[in-house]
Design an enzyme around this catalytic site. Structure first.
Site, PDB file in Angstrom:
ATOM      1  N   LYS A  42       0.839  -1.199   0.000  1.00 43.27           N
ATOM      2  CA  LYS A  42       0.000   0.000   0.000  1.00 43.27           C
ATOM      3  C   LYS A  42       0.876   1.252   0.000  1.00 43.27           C
ATOM      4  O   LYS A  42       1.743   1.401   0.864  1.00 43.27           O
ATOM      5  CB  LYS A  42      -0.878  -0.020   1.252  1.00 43.27           C
ATOM      6  CG  LYS A  42      -2.138   0.800   1.139  1.00 43.27           C
ATOM      7  CD  LYS A  42      -3.047   0.478   2.317  1.00 43.27           C
ATOM      8  CE  LYS A  42      -3.901   1.666   2.695  1.00 43.27           C
ATOM      9  NZ  LYS A  42      -4.611   1.466   3.953  1.00 43.27           N
TER      10      LYS A  42
ATOM     11  N   ARG B 131     -15.045   3.700  16.756  1.00 43.26           N
ATOM     12  CA  ARG B 131     -15.857   4.908  16.542  1.00 43.26           C
ATOM     13  C   ARG B 131     -17.319   4.585  16.290  1.00 43.26           C
ATOM     14  O   ARG B 131     -18.192   5.407  16.500  1.00 43.26           O
ATOM     15  CB  ARG B 131     -15.339   5.682  15.315  1.00 43.26           C
ATOM     16  CG  ARG B 131     -13.981   6.289  15.496  1.00 43.26           C
ATOM     17  CD  ARG B 131     -13.391   6.712  14.171  1.00 43.26           C
ATOM     18  NE  ARG B 131     -13.195   5.548  13.310  1.00 43.26           N
ATOM     19  CZ  ARG B 131     -12.639   5.576  12.114  1.00 43.26           C
ATOM     20  NH1 ARG B 131     -12.241   6.713  11.596  1.00 43.26           N
ATOM     21  NH2 ARG B 131     -12.494   4.476  11.414  1.00 43.26           N
TER      22      ARG B 131
ATOM     23  N   SER C 212      -8.703   9.127   8.919  1.00 42.04           N
ATOM     24  CA  SER C 212      -7.529   9.587   8.160  1.00 42.04           C
ATOM     25  C   SER C 212      -7.922   9.909   6.719  1.00 42.04           C
ATOM     26  O   SER C 212      -7.414  10.869   6.122  1.00 42.04           O
ATOM     27  CB  SER C 212      -6.437   8.515   8.178  1.00 42.04           C
ATOM     28  OG  SER C 212      -5.980   8.312   9.485  1.00 42.04           O
TER      29      SER C 212
END
Ligand code: PNS
Length: 156
Positions: free
Chosen positions: A41, A90, A127
Site C-alpha cells: 500500500k 468509533r 484519516s
C-alpha cells in the site's frame, strides 16, 4: 508492568488516534504506538514520517513510545511482551471490522484486544476524511494535531 500496543496505519495521525493513545497511557504502564508497514500500500506519508509525527505528538507522555512493524501484529506483540492490543472504536462499522481481527489475533497468540470507544466528539474523524479535506483546500485544524497539519500542507 503492563505493556499494550496501539497499532494502526496512522496515515495520518488524527485527533481520534490521539484521544485513544492518551487515554490508554492513563490505563497501562507502557503504550507502544505502532505503525503497520504495508509494502503493498502506497501511503500518503512514509512510515518514517509517521513515526516522526508520533514521536513529536507524544513527547510529553513518558510512558508512550512509537515503533513500526511489518508482518503479523501478534508477532510484534509477542516480541515486546505486550499483554493486549488497544484499538479505538468509533462506530458499529469499526466494531464489525475490528472484531474478526481481534478473534484471529486471540486465536494465533492468545493476545486480547481491548476496545476503547472514541470520544463522541471525535468519532467522525478518519484519516481518509482528513486527506480529502486537505486535498480540496478545507480547514483540517479541528481534525489533526498542528504537527500533522503542517506536514500535510507542506506535502500538498
Ligand atoms: O489503522 P488501520 O489501518 O485500521 O490498522 C489496521 C492494522 C494495521 C492494525 C491491521 O491491519 C494489522 O494488524 N495488520 C498487520 C497484519 C495482521 O496482523 N493482521 C491481523 C490478522 S489477519
Amino acid at each position: 508492568m503492563s505493556t499494550v500496543v496501539c497499532p494502526g496505519s496512522f496515515d495520518p495521525l488524527t485527533y481520534g488516534h490521539v484521544d485513544i493513545v492518551r487515554r490508554a497511557a492513563q490505563l497501562f504502564d507502557n503504550v507502544i504506538v505502532c505503525v503497520a508497514h504495508n509494502p503493498n500500500k502506497q501511503g500518503f506519508f512514509t512510515v518514517v514520517e509517521r513515526l516522526e509525527i508520533l514521536q513529536e505528538e507524544f513527547s510529553d507522555i513518558p510512558n508512550v513510545t512509537s515503533d513500526s512493524f511489518a508482518g503479523l501484529l501478534v508477532d510484534y506483540c509477542t516480541n515486546v511482551e505486550a499483554c493486549a492490543v488497544v484499538k479505538g472504536i468509533r462506530s458499529n462499522q469499526d466494531y464489525e471490522y475490528e472484531l474478526p481481527m481481534a478473534h484471529v489475533n486471540k486465536q494465533l497468540s492468545g493476545i486480547d484486544t481491548i476496545f476503547l470507544p472514541t470520544s463522541p466528539e471525535l468519532s467522525f474523524i478518519s484519516s481518509s476524511v482528513v486527506k480529502e479535506v486537505v486535498r480540496f483546500g478545507g480547514d483540517a485544524s479541528g481534525l489533526v494535531p498542528p504537527i500533522v497539519l503542517k506536514k500535510l500542507l507542506k506535502r500538498l
